[in-house]
Design an enzyme around this catalytic site. Structure first.
Site, PDB file in Angstrom:
ATOM      1  N   LYS A  13      10.728  12.249   8.020  1.00 58.63           N
ATOM      2  CA  LYS A  13      11.811  11.863   7.115  1.00 58.63           C
ATOM      3  C   LYS A  13      12.046  12.954   6.061  1.00 58.63           C
ATOM      4  CE  LYS A  13      10.847   6.918   7.834  1.00 58.63           C
ATOM      5  NZ  LYS A  13      10.482   5.627   7.186  1.00 58.63           N
ATOM      6  N   TYR A  53      18.588   2.148  12.291  1.00 58.54           N
ATOM      7  CA  TYR A  53      17.933   1.039  11.583  1.00 58.54           C
ATOM      8  C   TYR A  53      18.743  -0.258  11.652  1.00 58.54           C
ATOM      9  CZ  TYR A  53      14.197   3.971   9.604  1.00 58.54           C
ATOM     10  OH  TYR A  53      13.092   4.783   9.431  1.00 58.54           O
ATOM     11  N   PHE A  61      16.662  -3.703   1.526  1.00 65.22           N
ATOM     12  CA  PHE A  61      16.427  -2.259   1.365  1.00 65.22           C
ATOM     13  C   PHE A  61      17.243  -1.405   2.324  1.00 65.22           C
ATOM     14  CE2 PHE A  61      13.070  -4.055   4.088  1.00 65.22           C
ATOM     15  CZ  PHE A  61      13.179  -3.268   5.230  1.00 65.22           C
ATOM     16  N   ARG A  89       1.777   4.944  16.608  1.00 66.67           N
ATOM     17  CA  ARG A  89       1.821   4.033  15.451  1.00 66.67           C
ATOM     18  C   ARG A  89       0.466   3.997  14.729  1.00 66.67           C
ATOM     19  NH1 ARG A  89       6.682   1.534  13.557  1.00 66.67           N
ATOM     20  NH2 ARG A  89       5.369  -0.180  12.848  1.00 66.67           N
ATOM     21  N   THR A  95       3.248   0.498   7.717  1.00 68.85           N
ATOM     22  CA  THR A  95       4.552   0.776   7.103  1.00 68.85           C
ATOM     23  C   THR A  95       4.389   1.083   5.616  1.00 68.85           C
ATOM     24  OG1 THR A  95       5.616  -0.678   8.705  1.00 68.85           O
ATOM     25  CG2 THR A  95       6.849  -0.187   6.692  1.00 68.85           C
ATOM     26  N   ARG A 106       0.376   8.323   7.032  1.00 72.05           N
ATOM     27  CA  ARG A 106       0.836   7.677   5.794  1.00 72.05           C
ATOM     28  C   ARG A 106      -0.323   7.450   4.819  1.00 72.05           C
ATOM     29  NH1 ARG A 106       4.708   3.446   9.012  1.00 72.05           N
ATOM     30  NH2 ARG A 106       6.676   4.601   8.971  1.00 72.05           N
ATOM     31  N   ASN A 116       7.821   6.910   2.834  1.00 76.46           N
ATOM     32  CA  ASN A 116       6.629   6.917   3.709  1.00 76.46           C
ATOM     33  C   ASN A 116       6.664   7.996   4.790  1.00 76.46           C
ATOM     34  OD1 ASN A 116       8.493   5.691   5.344  1.00 76.46           O
ATOM     35  ND2 ASN A 116       7.294   3.849   5.756  1.00 76.46           N
ATOM     36  N   HIS A 119       8.745   8.320  10.708  1.00 75.43           N
ATOM     37  CA  HIS A 119       9.123   7.187  11.549  1.00 75.43           C
ATOM     38  C   HIS A 119       8.448   7.325  12.907  1.00 75.43           C
ATOM     39  CE1 HIS A 119      11.493   4.297  13.851  1.00 75.43           C
ATOM     40  NE2 HIS A 119      11.547   5.223  14.783  1.00 75.43           N
ATOM     41  N   GLU A 130      15.835   4.656  20.955  1.00 73.90           N
ATOM     42  CA  GLU A 130      15.899   5.666  19.892  1.00 73.90           C
ATOM     43  C   GLU A 130      16.047   7.075  20.475  1.00 73.90           C
ATOM     44  OE1 GLU A 130      13.285   2.917  16.806  1.00 73.90           O
ATOM     45  OE2 GLU A 130      12.381   4.747  17.571  1.00 73.90           O
TER      46      GLU A 130
HETATM   47  N1  UDP Z   1      11.129   0.025   4.168  1.00 75.09           N
HETATM   48  C1  UDP Z   1      11.336  -0.081   2.801  1.00 75.09           C
HETATM   49  N2  UDP Z   1      10.927  -1.224   2.157  1.00 75.09           N
HETATM   50  C2  UDP Z   1      10.332  -2.251   2.813  1.00 75.09           C
HETATM   51  C3  UDP Z   1      10.121  -2.142   4.197  1.00 75.09           C
HETATM   52  C4  UDP Z   1      10.537  -0.987   4.844  1.00 75.09           C
HETATM   53  O1  UDP Z   1      11.865   0.829   2.187  1.00 75.09           O
HETATM   54  O2  UDP Z   1       9.983  -3.244   2.166  1.00 75.09           O
HETATM   55  C5  UDP Z   1      11.554   1.247   4.864  1.00 75.09           C
HETATM   56  C6  UDP Z   1      10.375   2.169   5.188  1.00 75.09           C
HETATM   57  O3  UDP Z   1      10.832   3.512   5.038  1.00 75.09           O
HETATM   58  C7  UDP Z   1      10.107   1.851   6.645  1.00 75.09           C
HETATM   59  C8  UDP Z   1      11.520   1.604   7.149  1.00 75.09           C
HETATM   60  O4  UDP Z   1      12.149   0.903   6.099  1.00 75.09           O
HETATM   61  O5  UDP Z   1       9.437   2.911   7.299  1.00 75.09           O
HETATM   62  C9  UDP Z   1      11.628   0.811   8.425  1.00 75.09           C
HETATM   63  O6  UDP Z   1      10.948  -0.395   8.284  1.00 75.09           O
HETATM   64  P1  UDP Z   1      10.028  -0.950   9.446  1.00 75.09           P
HETATM   65  O7  UDP Z   1       9.645  -2.341   9.086  1.00 75.09           O
HETATM   66  O8  UDP Z   1      10.688  -0.723  10.762  1.00 75.09           O
HETATM   67  O9  UDP Z   1       8.709  -0.033   9.308  1.00 75.09           O
HETATM   68  P2  UDP Z   1       8.156   1.151  10.235  1.00 75.09           P
HETATM   69  O10 UDP Z   1       8.501   0.809  11.659  1.00 75.09           O
HETATM   70  O11 UDP Z   1       8.816   2.427   9.781  1.00 75.09           O
HETATM   71  O12 UDP Z   1       6.683   1.170   9.983  1.00 75.09           O
HETATM   72 MG    MG Z   2      10.276   0.233  12.524  1.00 78.26          MG
END
Ligand code: UDP
Ligand code: MG
Length: 153
Positions: A13, A53, A61, A89, A95, A106, A116, A119, A130
């Protein structure tokens, strides 16, 4: 082995790019034994980020997330290998970086969920979606890795 050809979509990112973490993150996937299939450094168009997204469009958010992802260039990549989606992952961590263990990307390099740095696809089906969204088929490079027989038995 066909299982060794599973693919995941990984994107560094804008914060990860600006903080100079691209090399470190690529290194981890490379050293693990995964194979790089595609890589593109770009300022992602807003439409692409919204689509990427789309499942989160009703979350509070979402608009901030799209803005963050468009705030600078991102490094989009496709990595290949056995169970690369799930293992990728694990390598990323949770996350929320606050819940991520040291040793994860992370866990080691960031603090807040909204910054964070990376992705990673959460399932094989979403990885396929994707990859199709971010790359043209001809941007995926077919080649034989000379390390393959040293990584897989
Ligand atoms: N995110 C955020 N606030 C939250 C949850 C998610 O800003 O409370 C952002 C964060 O950058 C995250 C992205 O949204 O990586 C996508 O969310 P997801 O739940 O898909 O998490 P990921 O798959 O990236 O772990
Ligand atoms: Mg995700």
């Amino acid at each position: 082995m066909p299982g060794n050809q599973e693919r995941t979509f990984i994107a560094i990112k804008p914060d990860g790019v600006q903080r100079g973490l691209m090399g470190e993150i690529i290194k981890r996937f490379e050293q693990k034994g995964f194979k790089l299939v595609a890589m593109k450094f770009q300022q992602a168009p807003e439409e692409l980020l919204k689509q990427h997204y789309i499942d989160l469009k009703d979350r509070p958010f979402y608009s901030g997330l799209v803005k963050y992802m468009g705030s600078g260039p991102v490094l989009a990549m496709v990595w290949e290998g056995l169970n690369v989606v799930k293992t990728g992952r694990v390598m990323l961590g949770e996350t929320n970086p606050a819940d991520s263990k040291p040793g994860t990307i992370r866990g080691d390099f960031c603090i807040q969920v909204g910054r964070n740095i990376i992705h990673g696809s959460d399932a094989v089906a979403s990885a396929e979606k994707e990859i199709e969204l971010w790359f043209k088929p001809e941007e995926l490079v077919a080649y034989k890795s000379c390390a393959e027989s040293w990584i897989y038995e």
